[in-house]
Design an enzyme around this catalytic site. Structure first.
Site, PDB file in Angstrom:
ATOM      1  N   ASN A  41       0.885  -1.165   0.000  1.00 22.42           N
ATOM      2  CA  ASN A  41       0.000   0.000   0.000  1.00 22.42           C
ATOM      3  C   ASN A  41       0.928   1.221   0.000  1.00 22.42           C
ATOM      4  OD1 ASN A  41      -2.859   0.815   2.176  1.00 22.42           O
ATOM      5  ND2 ASN A  41      -2.504   1.283   0.037  1.00 22.42           N
ATOM      6  N   ASN A  94      -6.682  10.470  -0.415  1.00 21.07           N
ATOM      7  CA  ASN A  94      -6.724   9.352  -1.340  1.00 21.07           C
ATOM      8  C   ASN A  94      -6.370   9.795  -2.749  1.00 21.07           C
ATOM      9  OD1 ASN A  94      -7.716   7.283   0.523  1.00 21.07           O
ATOM     10  ND2 ASN A  94      -9.603   8.478   0.556  1.00 21.07           N
ATOM     11  N   CYS A 103      -6.004   5.158   7.879  1.00 27.08           N
ATOM     12  CA  CYS A 103      -5.438   4.080   7.070  1.00 27.08           C
ATOM     13  C   CYS A 103      -4.378   3.391   7.908  1.00 27.08           C
ATOM     14  CB  CYS A 103      -4.838   4.633   5.777  1.00 27.08           C
ATOM     15  SG  CYS A 103      -3.913   3.415   4.826  1.00 27.08           S
ATOM     16  N   GLY A 104      -4.540   2.101   8.162  1.00 24.58           N
ATOM     17  CA  GLY A 104      -3.598   1.388   9.019  1.00 24.58           C
ATOM     18  C   GLY A 104      -2.208   1.304   8.432  1.00 24.58           C
ATOM     19  N   ASN A 105      -2.101   0.921   7.158  1.00 25.85           N
ATOM     20  CA  ASN A 105      -0.783   0.851   6.525  1.00 25.85           C
ATOM     21  C   ASN A 105      -0.159   2.231   6.426  1.00 25.85           C
ATOM     22  OD1 ASN A 105      -0.936  -1.933   6.168  1.00 25.85           O
ATOM     23  ND2 ASN A 105      -1.892  -1.754   4.159  1.00 25.85           N
ATOM     24  N   GLU A 233     -10.479  -0.632  -2.106  1.00 28.58           N
ATOM     25  CA  GLU A 233     -10.447   0.546  -1.241  1.00 28.58           C
ATOM     26  C   GLU A 233     -11.233   1.716  -1.811  1.00 28.58           C
ATOM     27  OE1 GLU A 233      -7.197   1.940   1.043  1.00 28.58           O
ATOM     28  OE2 GLU A 233      -6.017   0.126   0.704  1.00 28.58           O
ATOM     29  N   ARG A 234     -12.140   2.208  -1.004  1.00 27.11           N
ATOM     30  CA  ARG A 234     -12.849   3.452  -1.316  1.00 27.11           C
ATOM     31  C   ARG A 234     -11.826   4.579  -1.380  1.00 27.11           C
ATOM     32  NH1 ARG A 234     -16.222   6.528   3.356  1.00 27.11           N
ATOM     33  NH2 ARG A 234     -14.055   6.664   4.040  1.00 27.11           N
ATOM     34  N   CYS A 243      -4.379  -3.531   2.971  1.00 27.11           N
ATOM     35  CA  CYS A 243      -5.132  -2.492   3.682  1.00 27.11           C
ATOM     36  C   CYS A 243      -5.072  -2.814   5.169  1.00 27.11           C
ATOM     37  CB  CYS A 243      -6.581  -2.455   3.193  1.00 27.11           C
ATOM     38  SG  CYS A 243      -7.619  -1.257   4.075  1.00 27.11           S
TER      39      CYS A 243
END
Length: 307
Positions: A41, A94, A103-105, A233-234, A243
């Site tokens: 990501n 985004n 976003c975790g990553n 992913e939105r 993700c």
């Protein structure tokens, strides 16, 4: 002395914003950034502690610089900004220019970036996101996050729906951002093939008024602590190699359905995320997310990439 310093600091900061913001003076924009990725990501990460770029500039830069083949290419832009309650604030834009809550990553990447660049003075830090405060510990190329607690009181568990002839059961919950998790016994599509299905599900505004990320999860037949997850992913509006919040949402959904336990190894196409879950009361789950955060290049984005 203290009462005098704060107004003076605000004046100096506003002056710097005016001086450094290319939109204010019509100068061609050049942006220094780090290219990073968390399990595939990928992000352009910017030190915006001077607030030289406002939200509109960051959104525009995300739409233009994140174009693959035409510019640098990335899933989004991360910006580190000042915070009054934490070490810094993370903002995520985004690829389509929309601002994401979490976003975790990306959070792992910006935590390592903040430590490497001296924004956070310690490997142990806390930073703001629109999805809640995040605690992070950096250990070389890997970062562990204590994500904001997730309420499952309003989760939709194992509901049935269909799109374009594809019938599925989904669990819907918010891990900073909205996620639908669909469990399958085996893969019904290829990685690329899930894109059209994910796009159709993401667009079901009758089910998901704010849209949703869509995770397609397959439990391991051999180990109850392993999930294979692919995510649409939105905001990116496509499949991504990994993700972080999707891995976390999939682990929580697996726990709610009795498929997995409190520790889950989530295998994404881009790498492995390790998720640990702990109940805080009957309907609140505190997740930990551990995974990679690689620094790939130091880059100056030139004006021609932003037009």
């Amino acid at each position: 002395m203290f009462l005098f310093f704060r107004p003076l600091r605000r004046y100096v900061l506003k002056y710097r914003i005016y001086e450094n913001n290319p939109y204010k003076k019509g100068r061609p924009m050049m942006i220094n950034c780090s290219k990073m990725n968390g399990n595939g990501n990928d992000f352009l990460v910017i030190d915006n502690m001077s607030l030289a770029l406002d939200g509109a500039a960051l959104a525009a830069a995300a739409r233009l610089a994140c174009r693959r083949r035409e510019a640098l290419g990335a899933d989004g832009i991360l910006a580190a900004e000042p915070s009054e309650v934490a070490d810094f604030k993370m903002r995520l834009f985004n690829r389509d220019g929309s601002e994401g809550e979490m976003c975790g990553n990306g959070a792992r990447c910006i935590a390592r970036f903040a430590f490497e660049k001296g924004i956070a003075r310690s490997k142990d830090m806390t930073f703001e996101t629109l999805g809640g405060n995040v605690h992070a510990v950096v250990c070389g190329e890997r970062v562990t996050l204590d994500l904001a607690p997730v309420s499952v009181s309003d989760a939709v568990v194992d509901a049935h729906a269909a799109v374009d002839g594809f019938e599925f059961n989904y669990t819907f919950l918010t891990v900073g951002v909205p996620h639908a998790v669909i469990f399958e016994r085996e893969r019904s599509h290829s990685f690329e093939g899930y894109a059209s299905v994910g796009r159709a599900i993401r667009s079901r505004l009758d089910l998901f008024p704010e849209g949703t990320n869509v995770n397609f999860a397959v439990p391991s037949l051999e180990r109850t602590s392993v999930l294979d997850v692919m995510t649409y992913e939105r905001g990116v509006e496509d499949m991504t190699l990994s993700c972080g919040t999707g891995s976390t949402a999939s682990a929580i959904a697996g726990l709610l359905l009795g498929i997995t336990g409190e520790r889950v190894e989530v295998i994404n196409p881009g790498g492995v995320n390790r998720v640990s879950l702990e109940f805080s009361g009957s309907d609140l789950i505190s997740p930990k997310l551990e995974g990679g955060a690689l620094m790939i290049a130091e880059i100056t984005i030139l004006p021609e990439a932003l037009r």
